[in-house]
Scaffold this motif. Structure first.
Motif, mmCIF file in Angstrom:
data_model
loop_
_atom_site.group_PDB
_atom_site.id
_atom_site.type_symbol
_atom_site.label_atom_id
_atom_site.label_comp_id
_atom_site.label_asym_id
_atom_site.label_seq_id
_atom_site.Cartn_x
_atom_site.Cartn_y
_atom_site.Cartn_z
ATOM 1 N N GLY A 302 -93.431 62.241 37.085
ATOM 2 C CA GLY A 302 -92.530 61.299 37.737
ATOM 3 C C GLY A 302 -93.215 60.513 38.828
ATOM 4 O O GLY A 302 -93.015 59.303 38.969
ATOM 5 N N ARG A 303 -94.042 61.182 39.641
ATOM 6 C CA ARG A 303 -94.765 60.485 40.694
ATOM 7 C C ARG A 303 -95.727 59.451 40.121
ATOM 8 O O ARG A 303 -95.869 58.344 40.657
ATOM 9 N N LYS A 304 -96.371 59.795 39.022
ATOM 10 C CA LYS A 304 -97.286 58.840 38.382
ATOM 11 C C LYS A 304 -96.523 57.642 37.820
ATOM 12 O O LYS A 304 -97.000 56.503 37.874
ATOM 13 N N LEU A 305 -95.330 57.899 37.285
ATOM 14 C CA LEU A 305 -94.530 56.808 36.741
ATOM 15 C C LEU A 305 -94.043 55.873 37.841
ATOM 16 O O LEU A 305 -93.996 54.651 37.656
ATOM 17 N N VAL A 306 -93.679 56.444 38.990
ATOM 18 C CA VAL A 306 -93.282 55.609 40.123
ATOM 19 C C VAL A 306 -94.427 54.670 40.493
ATOM 20 O O VAL A 306 -94.230 53.454 40.667
ATOM 21 N N GLN A 307 -95.625 55.209 40.603
ATOM 22 C CA GLN A 307 -96.790 54.396 40.951
ATOM 23 C C GLN A 307 -97.059 53.342 39.889
ATOM 24 O O GLN A 307 -97.390 52.194 40.202
ATOM 25 N N LEU A 308 -96.884 53.725 38.638
ATOM 26 C CA LEU A 308 -97.168 52.814 37.536
ATOM 27 C C LEU A 308 -96.213 51.628 37.545
ATOM 28 O O LEU A 308 -96.639 50.471 37.425
ATOM 29 N N PHE A 309 -94.938 51.886 37.691
ATOM 30 C CA PHE A 309 -93.959 50.802 37.671
ATOM 31 C C PHE A 309 -94.107 49.874 38.874
ATOM 32 O O PHE A 309 -93.773 48.689 38.799
ATOM 33 N N ARG A 310 -94.593 50.417 39.972
ATOM 34 C CA ARG A 310 -94.704 49.600 41.180
ATOM 35 C C ARG A 310 -96.056 48.917 41.322
ATOM 36 O O ARG A 310 -96.242 48.088 42.216
ATOM 37 N N SER A 311 -96.994 49.265 40.472
ATOM 38 C CA SER A 311 -98.311 48.641 40.567
ATOM 39 C C SER A 311 -98.241 47.200 40.083
ATOM 40 O O SER A 311 -97.402 46.835 39.273
ATOM 41 N N GLN A 312 -99.139 46.376 40.579
ATOM 42 C CA GLN A 312 -99.099 44.946 40.263
ATOM 43 C C GLN A 312 -100.102 44.537 39.188
ATOM 44 O O GLN A 312 -100.082 43.388 38.746
ATOM 45 N N ASP A 313 -100.958 45.477 38.751
ATOM 46 C CA ASP A 313 -102.032 45.073 37.844
ATOM 47 C C ASP A 313 -101.827 45.568 36.424
ATOM 48 O O ASP A 313 -102.719 45.433 35.590
ATOM 49 N N THR A 314 -100.646 46.112 36.104
ATOM 50 C CA THR A 314 -100.469 46.660 34.764
ATOM 51 C C THR A 314 -100.472 45.580 33.695
ATOM 52 O O THR A 314 -100.910 45.792 32.576
ATOM 53 N N THR A 315 -99.995 44.381 34.048
ATOM 54 C CA THR A 315 -99.903 43.330 33.033
ATOM 55 C C THR A 315 -101.265 42.787 32.642
ATOM 56 O O THR A 315 -101.390 42.092 31.635
ATOM 57 N N THR A 316 -102.307 43.096 33.436
ATOM 58 C CA THR A 316 -103.636 42.576 33.114
ATOM 59 C C THR A 316 -104.402 43.489 32.176
ATOM 60 O O THR A 316 -105.516 43.178 31.783
ATOM 61 N N LYS A 317 -103.814 44.630 31.816
ATOM 62 C CA LYS A 317 -104.533 45.611 31.021
ATOM 63 C C LYS A 317 -104.044 45.638 29.580
ATOM 64 O O LYS A 317 -103.975 46.675 28.950
ATOM 65 N N ALA A 318 -103.657 44.490 29.067
ATOM 66 C CA ALA A 318 -103.096 44.424 27.735
ATOM 67 C C ALA A 318 -104.098 44.868 26.687
ATOM 68 O O ALA A 318 -105.253 44.436 26.688
ATOM 69 N N SER A 319 -103.660 45.764 25.828
ATOM 70 C CA SER A 319 -104.532 46.220 24.750
ATOM 71 C C SER A 319 -103.872 46.006 23.402
ATOM 72 O O SER A 319 -104.425 46.341 22.373
ATOM 73 N N SER A 320 -102.645 45.439 23.436
ATOM 74 C CA SER A 320 -101.910 45.233 22.189
ATOM 75 C C SER A 320 -100.919 44.114 22.397
ATOM 76 O O SER A 320 -100.422 43.893 23.497
ATOM 77 N N ASN A 321 -100.640 43.368 21.343
ATOM 78 C CA ASN A 321 -99.640 42.304 21.417
ATOM 79 C C ASN A 321 -98.318 42.764 20.830
ATOM 80 O O ASN A 321 -97.387 41.978 20.726
ATOM 81 N N ARG A 322 -98.239 44.019 20.480
ATOM 82 C CA ARG A 322 -97.042 44.546 19.833
ATOM 83 C C ARG A 322 -96.302 45.474 20.802
ATOM 84 O O ARG A 322 -96.875 46.387 21.364
ATOM 85 N N SER A 323 -95.029 45.189 20.990
ATOM 86 C CA SER A 323 -94.234 46.010 21.895
ATOM 87 C C SER A 323 -93.975 47.379 21.286
ATOM 88 O O SER A 323 -93.720 47.496 20.085
#
Length: 326
Positions: A302-323
């Protein structure tokens, strides 16, 4: 106004059931089964209010646990008068049950319309005293574990009220006192020097305010309902974030129920020493959430998920175009 002891010792921490949708009338029997199912699965904290269930939620909770009163914790509220569930409203709700089941989005919108405006409050001590006595009768008990001032503001607090609350605590009718209102209201009440042991307030993954009252026992509500649509949309539109969430959570995240569980885990992690409330009308979903919390490592993941959702750089790590969310 703070009794001896500690709220943590009385309430513990983890998951509690919000009874805002628990209604009497034609739905009494099914809702008692729902509450008993939650109890049988290990849930021991139940949050109700005079307002809930058109004024009938307390009665159903009292009836459901009349033989197990001393094995559970009951929180109820004061400040918003009891409404009436007329026979006409009962019939309308009974006929609307299939619609709520088949069209949950419509049901959710209807509820939001009902509760959008701030309900009328009455914090005069004579009114509060009558409300407390009525709650005790409805709950079939001689004590309330936690009494919350419902949607209270600093301007509502008076010397007469505080004296009256001290008396009901001294009489054993109430074990703990707390605030059940918004964060700005709690801050103003604190600034004016008023002391309460428990704060029940809304929380969202998008607002990093979980430590605002770390010196108090906190109860979070709204962790799912306030964020689920926005999180589901983000997971659909951001494949990289979705993949990261799957990796951290260990879940596929391909349903709204999965997202709800993820949000539950973030709230539990953010409020590890307090309580997180959830609610559902569906017994299968209640069981699913309880079993998930019992088996899931919310503290670490849960703590890792909180950090993940609040981080600002997740959108730059795209590895797939499929949701990965469907």
């Amino acid at each position: 106004m703070i009794p001896s002891g500690n709220a943590m010792n009385l309430f513990g921490h983890g998951l509690g059931f919000g009874c805002s949708h628990i209604t009497g009338g034609f739905e009494t029997r099914s809702n008692i089964r729902l509450l008993r199912s939650a109890y049988d699965l290990g849930l021991r904290y139940f949050d109700t209010a005079p307002l809930y269930g058109h004024g009938t939620s307390e009665q159903v909770v009292g009836q459901a646990f009349r033989e197990d009163r001393h094995h559970i914790v009951i929180a109820t509220k004061v400040g918003i008068p009891h409404p009436m569930l007329t026979r006409r409203k009962q019939i309308v709700r009974y006929l609307a049950q299939p619609l709520r089941r088949w069209f949950p989005a419509v049901s959710k919108k209807a509820v939001s319309q009902i509760y959008r405006s701030r309900p009328a409050t009455d914090f005069s001590w004579p009114s509060m005293q009558k409300s407390i006595e009525r709650s005790l009768r409805n709950l079939r008990t001689d004590y309330i574990d936690l009494l919350l001032l419902h949607e209270v503001r600093a301007s509502d607090l008076s010397d007469e009220m505080k004296k009256g609350l001290d008396e009901v605590v001294a009489q054993g009718k109430v074990r703990r006192l707390g605030l059940g209102t918004g964060v700005p209201e709690i801050r103003e009440i604190e600034e004016r020097g008023h002391q309460f042991e428990v704060y029940q307030r809304p929380w969202s993954i998008f607002v990093p305010d979980e430590d605002a009252f770390s010196h108090k026992y906190q109860i979070f509500h709204g962790a799912i309902g306030r964020s689920i649509d926005a999180i589901a949309t983000r997971l659909r539109e951001d494949p990289a974030l979705c993949m990261s969430v799957q990796e951290v959570s260990g879940m596929r995240c391909n349903s709204v129920e999965d997202v709800a569980k993820i949000l539950l885990s973030t709230s539990l992690a953010a409020n590890a020493s307090g309580m997180t409330l959830f609610s559902s009308r569906r017994s299968a979903r209640v069981e699913s959430y309880i079993r998930f919390v019992q088996e899931y490592d919310s503290d670490r993941r849960g703590r890792k998920l909180v950090q993940l959702f609040r981080s600002q750089d997740t959108t730059t790590k795209a590895s797939s175009n499929r949701s990965c969310f469907q």
